[in-house]
Design a protein around this motif. Structure first.
Motif, PDB file in Angstrom:
ATOM      1  N   VAL A  55      36.957  75.513  26.088  1.00 33.68           N
ATOM      2  CA  VAL A  55      37.982  75.395  27.128  1.00 33.68           C
ATOM      3  C   VAL A  55      39.067  74.408  26.703  1.00 33.68           C
ATOM      4  CG1 VAL A  55      38.387  74.633  29.498  1.00 33.68           C
ATOM      5  CG2 VAL A  55      36.446  76.118  28.985  1.00 33.68           C
ATOM      6  N   VAL A  56      38.665  73.281  26.138  1.00 28.39           N
ATOM      7  CA  VAL A  56      39.635  72.282  25.666  1.00 28.39           C
ATOM      8  C   VAL A  56      40.502  72.872  24.560  1.00 28.39           C
ATOM      9  CG1 VAL A  56      39.851  70.071  24.458  1.00 28.39           C
ATOM     10  CG2 VAL A  56      38.283  70.289  26.380  1.00 28.39           C
ATOM     11  N   PHE A  57      39.903  73.647  23.669  1.00 33.20           N
ATOM     12  CA  PHE A  57      40.649  74.283  22.588  1.00 33.20           C
ATOM     13  C   PHE A  57      41.710  75.234  23.142  1.00 33.20           C
ATOM     14  CE2 PHE A  57      40.677  77.761  19.282  1.00 33.20           C
ATOM     15  CZ  PHE A  57      41.490  77.078  18.395  1.00 33.20           C
ATOM     16  N   VAL A  58      41.347  76.052  24.120  1.00 36.25           N
ATOM     17  CA  VAL A  58      42.298  76.988  24.718  1.00 36.25           C
ATOM     18  C   VAL A  58      43.413  76.240  25.444  1.00 36.25           C
ATOM     19  CG1 VAL A  58      42.542  78.762  26.495  1.00 36.25           C
ATOM     20  CG2 VAL A  58      40.669  78.886  24.863  1.00 36.25           C
ATOM     21  N   VAL A  59      43.067  75.167  26.149  1.00 39.79           N
ATOM     22  CA  VAL A  59      44.084  74.385  26.862  1.00 39.79           C
ATOM     23  C   VAL A  59      45.060  73.750  25.878  1.00 39.79           C
ATOM     24  CG1 VAL A  59      44.427  72.315  28.272  1.00 39.79           C
ATOM     25  CG2 VAL A  59      42.696  73.989  28.920  1.00 39.79           C
ATOM     26  N   ILE A  60      44.539  73.188  24.793  1.00 41.75           N
ATOM     27  CA  ILE A  60      45.419  72.573  23.792  1.00 41.75           C
ATOM     28  C   ILE A  60      46.307  73.625  23.142  1.00 41.75           C
ATOM     29  CG2 ILE A  60      45.433  71.415  21.547  1.00 41.75           C
ATOM     30  CD1 ILE A  60      43.056  69.797  22.478  1.00 41.75           C
ATOM     31  N   LEU A  61      45.741  74.787  22.822  1.00 44.81           N
ATOM     32  CA  LEU A  61      46.560  75.847  22.242  1.00 44.81           C
ATOM     33  C   LEU A  61      47.673  76.288  23.182  1.00 44.81           C
ATOM     34  CD1 LEU A  61      44.067  78.234  20.431  1.00 44.81           C
ATOM     35  CD2 LEU A  61      45.760  76.740  19.409  1.00 44.81           C
ATOM     36  N   ASN A  62      47.346  76.462  24.460  1.00 43.88           N
ATOM     37  CA  ASN A  62      48.374  76.888  25.423  1.00 43.88           C
ATOM     38  C   ASN A  62      49.420  75.827  25.654  1.00 43.88           C
ATOM     39  OD1 ASN A  62      47.429  79.474  25.852  1.00 43.88           O
ATOM     40  ND2 ASN A  62      46.041  78.830  27.496  1.00 43.88           N
ATOM     41  N   ARG A  63      49.028  74.573  25.599  1.00 41.53           N
ATOM     42  CA  ARG A  63      49.967  73.490  25.896  1.00 41.53           C
ATOM     43  C   ARG A  63      50.889  73.196  24.715  1.00 41.53           C
ATOM     44  NH1 ARG A  63      51.102  69.746  30.052  1.00 41.53           N
ATOM     45  NH2 ARG A  63      49.079  70.072  30.958  1.00 41.53           N
ATOM     46  N   TRP A  64      50.357  73.166  23.477  1.00 40.88           N
ATOM     47  CA  TRP A  64      51.124  72.717  22.327  1.00 40.88           C
ATOM     48  C   TRP A  64      51.699  73.817  21.466  1.00 40.88           C
ATOM     49  CZ3 TRP A  64      47.398  68.393  20.246  1.00 40.88           C
ATOM     50  CH2 TRP A  64      47.477  67.296  21.106  1.00 40.88           C
TER      51      TRP A  64
END
Length: 66
Positions: A55-64
């Motif tokens: 989940v953290v990986f997906v959030v970081i990908l979507n944000r950055w």
């Protein structure tokens, strides 16, 4: 089959992907190993850590990067 040009992939995206792939799959394998050793609590914690890392990986990908 065709050639894929990976020169447009930024080094930050590559490192982030490599680190999270290593983290997620190592936690999954540690969870499976713990389950086979009948240590169910630590196995479930490892599976939970893999899910949280995903989940953290997906959030970081979507944000950055998107």
């Amino acid at each position: 089959m065709t050639l894929v040009d990976v020169s447009s992939v930024s080094p930050a995206l590559f490192v982030l992907g490599a680190v999270f792939i290593l983290l997620i799959f190592s936690l999954l394998s540690l969870g499976v190993l713990s389950m086979f050793q009948l240590r169910f609590r630590s196995g479930w914690y490892s599976f939970g850590g893999a899910i949280v890392s995903s989940v953290v990986f997906v959030v970081i990908l979507n944000r950055w990067f998107v």
